[in-house]
Design an enzyme around this catalytic site. Structure first.
Site, mmCIF file in Angstrom:
data_model
loop_
_atom_site.group_PDB
_atom_site.id
_atom_site.type_symbol
_atom_site.label_atom_id
_atom_site.label_comp_id
_atom_site.label_asym_id
_atom_site.label_seq_id
_atom_site.Cartn_x
_atom_site.Cartn_y
_atom_site.Cartn_z
ATOM 1 N N HIS A 19 62.385 49.363 -34.520
ATOM 2 C CA HIS A 19 61.992 48.238 -35.008
ATOM 3 C C HIS A 19 60.524 48.095 -35.570
ATOM 4 O O HIS A 19 59.935 49.256 -35.330
ATOM 5 C CB HIS A 19 62.273 46.966 -34.047
ATOM 6 C CG HIS A 19 61.659 47.156 -33.017
ATOM 7 N ND1 HIS A 19 60.362 47.370 -32.562
ATOM 8 C CD2 HIS A 19 62.269 47.302 -31.464
ATOM 9 C CE1 HIS A 19 60.033 47.485 -31.442
ATOM 10 N NE2 HIS A 19 61.151 47.231 -30.626
ATOM 11 N N HIS A 22 57.722 49.857 -33.457
ATOM 12 C CA HIS A 22 57.744 51.325 -33.333
ATOM 13 C C HIS A 22 57.106 51.714 -34.747
ATOM 14 O O HIS A 22 56.228 52.663 -34.900
ATOM 15 C CB HIS A 22 59.193 52.136 -33.385
ATOM 16 C CG HIS A 22 60.008 51.760 -32.245
ATOM 17 N ND1 HIS A 22 61.175 51.088 -32.179
ATOM 18 C CD2 HIS A 22 59.649 51.833 -30.905
ATOM 19 C CE1 HIS A 22 61.644 50.834 -31.094
ATOM 20 N NE2 HIS A 22 60.942 51.082 -30.335
ATOM 21 N N CYS A 129 63.800 50.362 -11.493
ATOM 22 C CA CYS A 129 64.358 49.686 -12.851
ATOM 23 C C CYS A 129 64.756 50.944 -13.855
ATOM 24 O O CYS A 129 63.763 51.565 -14.349
ATOM 25 C CB CYS A 129 63.308 48.840 -13.235
ATOM 26 S SG CYS A 129 63.769 48.154 -15.051
ATOM 27 N N CYS A 132 62.967 50.124 -17.408
ATOM 28 C CA CYS A 132 61.614 50.995 -17.433
ATOM 29 C C CYS A 132 61.439 52.104 -17.273
ATOM 30 O O CYS A 132 60.480 52.886 -17.543
ATOM 31 C CB CYS A 132 60.530 50.174 -16.459
ATOM 32 S SG CYS A 132 60.289 48.641 -16.300
ATOM 33 N N CYS A 146 62.860 42.567 -12.392
ATOM 34 C CA CYS A 146 61.829 43.073 -13.421
ATOM 35 C C CYS A 146 61.852 42.191 -14.239
ATOM 36 O O CYS A 146 62.552 41.677 -15.248
ATOM 37 C CB CYS A 146 62.415 44.458 -13.951
ATOM 38 S SG CYS A 146 61.528 45.090 -15.374
ATOM 39 N N HIS A 149 62.870 43.047 -18.166
ATOM 40 C CA HIS A 149 64.368 43.453 -18.206
ATOM 41 C C HIS A 149 65.149 42.517 -17.541
ATOM 42 O O HIS A 149 66.311 42.727 -17.958
ATOM 43 C CB HIS A 149 64.592 45.001 -17.859
ATOM 44 C CG HIS A 149 63.995 46.010 -18.712
ATOM 45 N ND1 HIS A 149 62.747 46.534 -18.197
ATOM 46 C CD2 HIS A 149 63.941 46.295 -19.923
ATOM 47 C CE1 HIS A 149 62.306 47.321 -19.329
ATOM 48 N NE2 HIS A 149 62.972 47.253 -20.460
ATOM 49 N N LYS A 298 58.751 37.577 -28.277
ATOM 50 C CA LYS A 298 58.725 38.839 -27.879
ATOM 51 C C LYS A 298 59.997 39.561 -28.718
ATOM 52 O O LYS A 298 61.324 38.911 -28.547
ATOM 53 C CB LYS A 298 58.854 38.901 -26.700
ATOM 54 C CG LYS A 298 58.910 40.470 -25.920
ATOM 55 C CD LYS A 298 58.691 40.702 -24.541
ATOM 56 C CE LYS A 298 59.005 42.058 -24.183
ATOM 57 N NZ LYS A 298 58.673 42.457 -22.651
ATOM 58 N N LYS A 301 66.302 43.077 -27.964
ATOM 59 C CA LYS A 301 68.034 43.213 -28.228
ATOM 60 C C LYS A 301 68.597 41.654 -28.210
ATOM 61 O O LYS A 301 69.438 41.262 -28.909
ATOM 62 C CB LYS A 301 68.389 44.231 -27.615
ATOM 63 C CG LYS A 301 69.398 45.115 -28.408
ATOM 64 C CD LYS A 301 70.027 46.213 -27.311
ATOM 65 C CE LYS A 301 70.999 46.996 -28.065
ATOM 66 N NZ LYS A 301 71.604 48.194 -27.281
HETATM 67 N N1 MSP Z 1 59.642 56.607 -24.655
HETATM 68 C C1 MSP Z 1 58.704 55.882 -24.175
HETATM 69 C C2 MSP Z 1 57.110 56.747 -24.662
HETATM 70 C C3 MSP Z 1 57.044 58.228 -24.259
HETATM 71 S S1 MSP Z 1 55.703 59.019 -24.960
HETATM 72 C C4 MSP Z 1 55.597 60.400 -24.053
HETATM 73 C C5 MSP Z 1 58.539 54.598 -24.718
HETATM 74 N N2 MSP Z 1 59.316 54.428 -25.914
HETATM 75 S S2 MSP Z 1 59.452 52.855 -26.533
HETATM 76 O O1 MSP Z 1 60.672 53.357 -27.602
HETATM 77 O O2 MSP Z 1 59.626 51.744 -25.878
HETATM 78 O O3 MSP Z 1 58.187 53.092 -27.633
HETATM 79 C C6 MSP Z 1 57.006 52.329 -26.881
HETATM 80 C C7 MSP Z 1 56.190 52.060 -28.122
HETATM 81 O O4 MSP Z 1 56.613 51.587 -29.208
HETATM 82 C C8 MSP Z 1 54.800 51.398 -27.852
HETATM 83 O O5 MSP Z 1 54.002 52.300 -26.837
HETATM 84 C C9 MSP Z 1 54.336 51.103 -29.155
HETATM 85 O O6 MSP Z 1 53.540 52.334 -29.528
HETATM 86 C C10 MSP Z 1 55.616 51.071 -29.722
HETATM 87 N N3 MSP Z 1 55.890 49.452 -29.893
HETATM 88 C C11 MSP Z 1 57.319 49.194 -29.250
HETATM 89 N N4 MSP Z 1 57.297 47.604 -29.550
HETATM 90 C C12 MSP Z 1 56.293 47.266 -29.900
HETATM 91 C C13 MSP Z 1 55.546 46.081 -30.100
HETATM 92 N N5 MSP Z 1 56.268 44.793 -30.032
HETATM 93 N N6 MSP Z 1 54.181 45.944 -30.685
HETATM 94 C C14 MSP Z 1 53.389 47.170 -30.787
HETATM 95 N N7 MSP Z 1 53.897 48.305 -30.532
HETATM 96 C C15 MSP Z 1 55.199 48.283 -29.964
HETATM 97 O O7 MSP Z 1 57.898 53.797 -24.133
#
Ligand code: MSP
Length: 481
Positions: A19, A22, A129, A132, A146, A149, A298, A301
């Site tokens: 999304h 990312h 959790c 997380c 949590c 979640h 926020k 899903k």
């Molecule tokens: N897999 C772990 C990271 C491991 S790195 C060794 C993880 N993945 S995640 O898919 O949840 O991605 C988290 C990252 O996605 C956040 O740290 C950020 O970079 C980005 N973001 C996901 N949602 C976001 C927002 N709503 N706003 C800004 N960044 C976001 O955690």
């Protein structure tokens, strides 16, 4: 300033599709990588992204989809790759934690951690959790659940291998304080120093096969899987073929590692500690950005409000999408993205702003100067924008560019070259249009890391032997709805 640049994004969980959260981090990394490629040359820049594919969370999602974890991760990873391709993200490598090249090195890393005495065996009792992928404390819970979640954590008691975090924290604290390990922005640095003061318990680096069936076996105990965060964090060096690979020697330590505050503790404390135990240099800088909400909510899903970058790319094109996302908020701050205002902003900034300027200026140069201007040159303006890019002030860099666009449009309005023509003030016309052509050249040059195609298009138009107004506008107007 070093002569190479290595930048990483977090590797994203594949329990769900990509999304714009990312996409934000990936776009920021892409802009930085493009800037440094221009500055240092293609071969001196390495941009890594990828997917985090092990752990109970992924296994659960695969089960819900009724396919094997490997099939499931193959599918979602492909979605990430497609999304980045559509957004024209130019990464150098995409690592998947299920790849052999990664798993093999993680095993070496684990063996080394054990060998140097950084691990010990103990019993772990705690609240886990799955969402997380971490143990929570009572303080983390809201109404026994949590809060992220909305589910109750599981009571888990198991024999685990632990990492002696306590041995490394005092040195990490020193390095963070002195900026040897720079944490940007300063608010996050202070937050991490606060966490260290509170005390952080050692963490377990393994999970019993029973609670986490999908992962890398501990090399000396096949009853246990590697904790998914140890597996995941290692990607930043396994992708470079640690310890002897050419890439590792050229690019490590990382110059910038991007992440959002949700995974701050893992990157600022666990990751440096693991590296220190391995006797590997620490990254130079960890850059923590904020989390954003979408239209006030926020993204999740369950709410079904996650915005796919693909939809935006289809509507606007990749470069405009990047512009619209990056211009919303400053790196580091938490904010709300108003996707419902994107079309309005597109029409204002790109159609009426940049597109209109290109049209007006080239039209007048064609008409009044027979399509000819003197040689164009880069000014300090480009340097000023570049230094903002290097310090991650991307929104601010874009604001500078758009300020020059606006000033240039005002210059046209105020100087009224069409009146100057009537009065035969040829020198004045030449002076104004030369200034405007130079401005456009500098605007386009500064825009390159953000909008490479638009930048090239404008440079081609404005440096042509005989400048002509483009046949069709750079940015078509969109219906504002
Ligand atoms: N897999 C772990 C990271 C491991 S790195 C060794 C993880 N993945 S995640 O898919 O949840 O991605 C988290 C990252 O996605 C956040 O740290 C950020 O970079 C980005 N973001 C996901 N949602 C976001 C927002 N709503 N706003 C800004 N960044 C976001 O955690």
């Amino acid at each position: 300033m070093s002569d190479k640049f290595y930048i990483t994004t977090p590797i994203y969980y594949v329990n769900d599709k990509p999304h714009i959260g990312h996409a934000y981090t990936t776009i920021v990394a892409d802009v930085l990588a493009r800037h440094y490629r221009q500055k240092l040359g293609d071969k001196s820049v390495y941009f890594l992204t990828g997917t985090d594919e092990h752990g109970a969370k992924i296994a659960e999602a695969a089960k819900a989809a009724n396919i094997s974890p490997q099939e499931f991760t193959d599918q979602i990873t492909q979605e990430f790759k497609t999304a980045w391709e559509k957004l024209d993200i130019k990464y150098n490598d995409f690592i998947r934690t299920t790849e052999d090249r990664h798993k093999k090195i993680v095993v070496d890393i684990l063996n080394k951690l054990k060998e140097v005495g950084a691990l010990y065996e103990s019993e772990y009792k705690g609240l886990y959790c799955v969402g997380c992928e971490k143990f929570l404390t009572d303080n983390d819970l809201v109404d026994g659940k949590c809060p992220d979640h909305d589910r109750e954590p599981e009571q888990v008691t198991e024999k685990n291998w632990f990492f002696k975090l306590a041995d490394y924290l005092p040195i990490i604290e020193k390095k963070i304080k002195s900026d040897e390990l720079k944490i940007y922005p300063a608010t996050r640095k202070n937050e991490v120093l606060g966490l260290i003061k509170q005390g952080i318990p050692d963490f377990s680096i393994s999970r019993s096969n029973k609670s986490v069936p999908w992962g890398i076996d501990l090399p000396w105990d096949k009853e246990q899987k590697t904790y998914v965060w140890v597996d995941a964090l290692s990607n930043y060096i396994t992708a470079l073929d640690y310890p002897d690979g050419k890439l590792f020697k050229q690019f490590w330590p990382a110059d910038k590692q991007l992440l959002a505050l949700d995974i701050l503790k893992f990157h600022t404390l666990l990751w440096p500690a693991i590296l220190m135990a391995l006797d590997v240099e620490l990254p130079k800088e960890l850059d923590i950005h904020g989390f954003f909400t979408i239209n006030g909510k926020k993204m999740s899903k369950s709410l079904g409000n996650a915005v796919s970058p693909n939809e935006l790319v289809e509507k606007y094109n990749p470069e405009v999408t990047k512009y619209l996302i990056l211009s919303q908020f400053s790196f580091g701050s938490e904010s709300d993205i108003r996707v419902d205002h994107f079309t309005e902003k597109y029409n204002a900034d790109l159609v009426n702003g940049l597109g209109n300027l290109v049209n007006r200026v080239t039209n007048m140069i064609e008409k009044y100067l027979d399509g000819k201007v003197d040689k164009l040159a880069k000014t300090d303006f480009v340097e000023q924008v570049n230094s903002k890019i290097e310090s991650l002030k991307l929104r601010e860099a874009l604001l500078d560019i758009w300020k020059l666009i606006q000033e240039s449009n005002h210059l046209v309005d105020d100087s009224k070259p069409w009146d100057l023509v009537k009065n035969n003030e040829h020198d004045k016309i030449k002076e104004v249009l030369q200034t405007l052509a130079n401005n456009l050249y500098n605007i386009a040059t500064a825009l390159e890391p953000f909008m490479p195609n638009t930048s090239q298009q404008i440079i081609d138009i404005i440096t042509a032997k005989k400048i002509t107004k483009p046949d069709k506008p750079l940015f078509p107007r969109l219906n504002n709805q």
